[in-house]
Motif scaffolding. Structure first.
Motif, PDB file in Angstrom:
ATOM      1  N   LEU A 297      -0.619  -7.116   8.539  1.00  0.00           N
ATOM      2  CA  LEU A 297      -0.164  -6.084   7.591  1.00  0.00           C
ATOM      3  C   LEU A 297       1.342  -5.821   7.691  1.00  0.00           C
ATOM      4  O   LEU A 297       2.065  -5.912   6.691  1.00  0.00           O
ATOM      5  CB  LEU A 297      -0.927  -4.775   7.810  1.00  0.00           C
ATOM      6  CG  LEU A 297      -0.452  -3.629   6.910  1.00  0.00           C
ATOM      7  CD1 LEU A 297      -0.803  -3.889   5.461  1.00  0.00           C
ATOM      8  CD2 LEU A 297      -1.030  -2.287   7.354  1.00  0.00           C
ATOM      9  N   ALA A 298       1.835  -5.522   8.900  1.00  0.00           N
ATOM     10  CA  ALA A 298       3.250  -5.166   9.033  1.00  0.00           C
ATOM     11  C   ALA A 298       4.179  -6.353   8.742  1.00  0.00           C
ATOM     12  O   ALA A 298       5.171  -6.185   8.018  1.00  0.00           O
ATOM     13  CB  ALA A 298       3.520  -4.561  10.402  1.00  0.00           C
TER      14      ALA A 298
ATOM     15  N   ARG B 192       4.226  -6.535   4.924  1.00  0.00           N
ATOM     16  CA  ARG B 192       4.802  -5.400   4.196  1.00  0.00           C
ATOM     17  C   ARG B 192       6.209  -5.055   4.651  1.00  0.00           C
ATOM     18  O   ARG B 192       7.035  -4.690   3.843  1.00  0.00           O
ATOM     19  CB  ARG B 192       3.914  -4.157   4.382  1.00  0.00           C
ATOM     20  CG  ARG B 192       2.537  -4.301   3.800  1.00  0.00           C
ATOM     21  CD  ARG B 192       2.577  -4.222   2.282  1.00  0.00           C
ATOM     22  NE  ARG B 192       1.216  -4.176   1.753  1.00  0.00           N
ATOM     23  CZ  ARG B 192       0.535  -5.236   1.340  1.00  0.00           C
ATOM     24  NH1 ARG B 192       1.116  -6.435   1.363  1.00  0.00           N
ATOM     25  NH2 ARG B 192      -0.694  -5.117   0.890  1.00  0.00           N
ATOM     26  N   VAL B 193       6.462  -5.146   5.947  1.00  0.00           N
ATOM     27  CA  VAL B 193       7.769  -4.714   6.449  1.00  0.00           C
ATOM     28  C   VAL B 193       8.749  -5.882   6.470  1.00  0.00           C
ATOM     29  O   VAL B 193       9.884  -5.760   6.047  1.00  0.00           O
ATOM     30  CB  VAL B 193       7.638  -4.091   7.856  1.00  0.00           C
ATOM     31  CG1 VAL B 193       8.993  -3.597   8.343  1.00  0.00           C
ATOM     32  CG2 VAL B 193       6.626  -2.952   7.826  1.00  0.00           C
TER      33      VAL B 193
END
Lengths: 492, 242
Positions: free
Chosen positions: B100-101, B104-105
């Motif tokens: 996820l990170a 997204r990041v």
């Protein structure tokens, strides 16, 4: 006295007193507010032409008369179910009604009329092409214009529950004219110069009282009416309420036969024939389906807008700057406290005075959205607050920004928590759409009411109830299943 | 050696209580530092401040790789954090938790993020659980996922907030093994722990905290075998006598 026997005595006293208050042996239903037939005077007493008439009939029969207020479209089912003995409300004798209920001899020859705002340039039915015209749900005016509309090409026939709300909409310009019984209109506008009756519509209709089919009381009431006409009592009522002499040839003066259905035997008054009548069902199905469409459209619109509003309010309340959060909380508390019916009437009738015209659909959708948004906001807030703070911390620690934290982590979890209560809210919104019938929205309930007044038979209402049930029962079952599933997931 | 974490005069109050009463600490690249001390001594608050999960006094200064964390939000991306209660995302698979990170990041491609996830899952020994959900894993497995999830952002420093305290005793070992491997591979680590054996064996430096201050710091042998302060001695004796 033992405790038990004391309780028994209290119950007995209660029964006896309630028996005493039920001494009225002639229960009469009337659509109070129907001037000058039955309405409330300054003291709140029921007065009017038909009130005087039925009281006199009660006197002659040696019966106590009790009058209860029932909307016009509910009068026929009230008679058929035995809740009232007699229905009054300047009810026109029609062949269709005769198939389901009994009439005594008529006592007033009436006609319809077209009423408009005094400033209006409409001077007759011919000017109504493409315009909006108001009628009373299931009234003879409703039947007449529906049958004759091919000739006039009216844009929309909007159905109201009585004269006052219809006239409010004539005044606000939301409708262009109002077709209704002429005596009521003339009486109502006698002190209101901003309305004018521009056309008398001869329909040959006559008013009478309605009783359940086969009720032996009908013959007695009919006989008393004969006496009252012969003694000049009814003509005297005409003079006192209309200030004019009735025509000698009119049913107000001359004795006439009790109207009977011309179809052989009429409708059987059996339970199934009354409450689930196939003929009535088939006749009213197009109306009911049109109503269902409006109900679904209004429900879907209000639910979707309410979801968006609720999510916004919940976000502001939880994460907004303090004054915005407080405002959001106030909004939520206020709109959860307002009865939706009151809000609906305010939203519908108030904006025209500020120059804003909302259609009935828009007004109903706005009112339902405002309330649904408040409930939805609380559901979302509870859902988000149910997410452990560790989820926010883990998101922050991973460097996710606010948007991704909400979209990827918090909301997907919150949605599981909120789906069951949200579905419950959807059920409530769809049920509440039925309230929109007060602002002349042709929703399912309104159409059922119209159909039951046209047919003088409660079958359309029963069918509407079944449709609501078919629509909402699966949702109720779904909520139960979802709640069970999510409970299991979390207990893993 | 350059300081990855530099803390000067870190102060924080909860009401009138001094949770942190002026902490100074430098952590160098590749260093493994364990923080020990009684509960309420400010250990967890200290590492939560480094990750900005707690705010702190304006006079204090916390820098990550030379960047003041209150000035630049992106400094946080250089810090990985492992929580006592795992805090995995329950609605995502193990793989999704880890990717996820990065997606997204760091705006990585799916392919890149998956490659990193595969590598890390193997490193912490949970590759067989990739498509499962957190609730289907044991506590020890979940904490190893949490470590992999933090590592996926390639942080300059990893913070561990009592990573084994919520675990059943038989699962403590598997998590400590993973942390030991990380320490050997040169990851900079700051670990709040009650596992004295782990601290003695793995730490380059052990810090003893009490009442919001660093009482004593030094090599594990120094703290555990010959502490200079009476409070440290009392604590070590109490813990080791178990």
């Amino acid at each position: 006295m033992t405790r038990l026997s004391f309780i028994t005595s209290v119950c007995l006293i209660g029964l006896l007193t309630s028996e005493a208050t039920r001494a009225a042996d002639l229960t009469v239903g009337a659509n109070i507010g129907n001037v000058p037939w039955e309405f409330q005077d300054e003291n709140g007493d029921y007065v009017g032409f038909e009130i005087d008439l039925v009281n006199q009939i009660g006197d002659r029969l040696g019966m106590n008369v009790e009058i209860i207020n029932i909307p016009f479209s509910g009068l026929f089912s009230a008679v058929q179910s035995g809740r009232i003995d007699i229905a009054l409300s300047s009810i026109t004798v029609t062949e269709r009604r005769l198939e389901s209920v009994a009439f005594v001899q008529p006592y007033y020859d009436s006609a319809q009329s077209l009423t408009v705002d005094s400033d209006s340039n409409i001077s007759s039915l011919a000017d109504l092409q493409g315009r909006v015209v108001a009628v009373d749900t299931g009234s003879t005016g409703d039947m007449w214009i529906t049958e004759n509309n091919a000739r006039y090409g009216i844009g929309e026939i909007r159905r109201f529950e009585g004269l006052v709300p219809a006239m409010l909409d004539v005044q606000s310009g939301r409708v262009d004219g109002y077709i209704s019984d002429i005596p009521g209109l003339e009486y109502f506008i006698r002190d209101k110069p901003y309305f004018k009756v521009v056309q008398r519509i001869e329909t040959g209709e006559r008013y009478s009282m309605v009783l359940a089919e086969g009720n032996p009381l009908a013959d007695q009431v009919n006989d008393v009416l004969t006496e009252l006409k012969r003694s000049g009592f009814v003509a005297e009522l005409h003079r006192s309420w209309f200030g004019s002499e009735p025509l000698a040839s009119s049913s107000t003066v001359s004795v006439v036969d009790r109207p009977r259905s011309t179809s052989v035997g009429g409708r059987d008054a059996g339970f199934a024939q009354t409450f689930l009548n196939w003929g009535v069902l088939l006749n009213s199905m197009p109306l009911l389906l049109a109503g269902l469409r409006v109900t679904l459209l209004l429900g879907a619109t209000s639910i979707a807008c309410g979801l968006a509003l609720g999510l916004f309010l919940a976000m502001v309340r939880l994460y907004g700057v303090r004054p915005a959060g407080v405002a959001s909380k106030m909004y939520i508390d206020i709109f959860r406290s307002i009865p939706i019916l009151v809000l609906l009437i305010v939203v519908y009738y108030a904006p025209p005075f500020a120059g804003i015209q909302l259609s009935a659909f828009a007004a109903a959708a706005v009112a339902l959205t405002l309330v649904s948004g408040a409930y939805t906001a609380e559901i979302f807030r509870a859902g988000i607050e149910a997410i452990p703070s560790g989820q926010f911390e883990a998101s922050h620690a991973l460097g996710l920004n606010y948007r991704h934290t909400m979209l990827d982590v918090i909301l997907p979890q919150a949605i599981r928590v909120v789906i069951p209560p949200l579905t419950n809210n959807c059920i409530n919104v769809i049920k509440d759409t039925a309230l929109a019938s007060v602002v002349a929205m042709p929703d399912l309930l309104k159409q059922a009411n119209q159909a039951q007044a046209l047919e003088a038979n409660p079958t359309p209402l029963i069918v509407a109830a079944l449709i609501y049930l078919a629509l909402l029962w699966p949702l109720v079952i779904l909520v139960g299943r979802l709640e069970k599933r999510f409970r299991q997931e979390y207990s893993q | 050696m350059s300081a990855i974490v530099s803390i000067k005069n870190l102060r924080k109050q909860f009401g009138s209580f001094d949770a942190l009463a002026g902490v100074n600490l430098q952590i160098n690249e590749g260093e493994v530092v364990c923080i020990v001390g009684p509960s309420g001594s400010g250990k967890s608050t200290l590492i939560r401040c480094i990750n900005q999960l707690e705010d702190f006094d304006d006079s204090s200064e916390v820098k990550i790789a030379g960047i003041d964390i209150t000035q630049d939000e992106t400094a946080r991306a250089d810090v990985g954090m492992v929580f006592q209660s795992f805090n995995l995302f329950p609605h995502m698979t193990i793989r999704e938790n880890i990717t996820l990170a990065p997606l997204r990041v760091k705006q990585m491609s799916e392919q890149q993020a998956n490659a990193i996830a595969d590598d890390l899952m193997q490193k912490v020994g949970i590759e067989a659980q990739a498509e499962k959900y957190p609730s289907q894993l044991s506590g020890g497995q979940q904490q190893r996922v949490a470590i992999a999830r933090a590592l996926a952002m390639r942080p300059r420093v990893m913070l561990f907030d009592e990573p084994t305290s919520a675990l059943d005793p038989e699962m403590v070992g598997e998590v400590l093994d993973v942390m030991r491997d990380l320490a050997r591979s040169g990851v900079t680590m700051l670990v709040v722990t009650h596992e004295m054996g782990f601290a003695r064996q793995v730490a380059d430096r052990v810090i003893f905290m009490d009442e919001g201050k660093i009482v004593e710091a030094g090599k594990p042998a120094q703290i555990f075998d010959g502490p200079a302060h009476q409070r440290t001695r009392d604590f070590v004796n109490a813990v080791l006598q178990h």
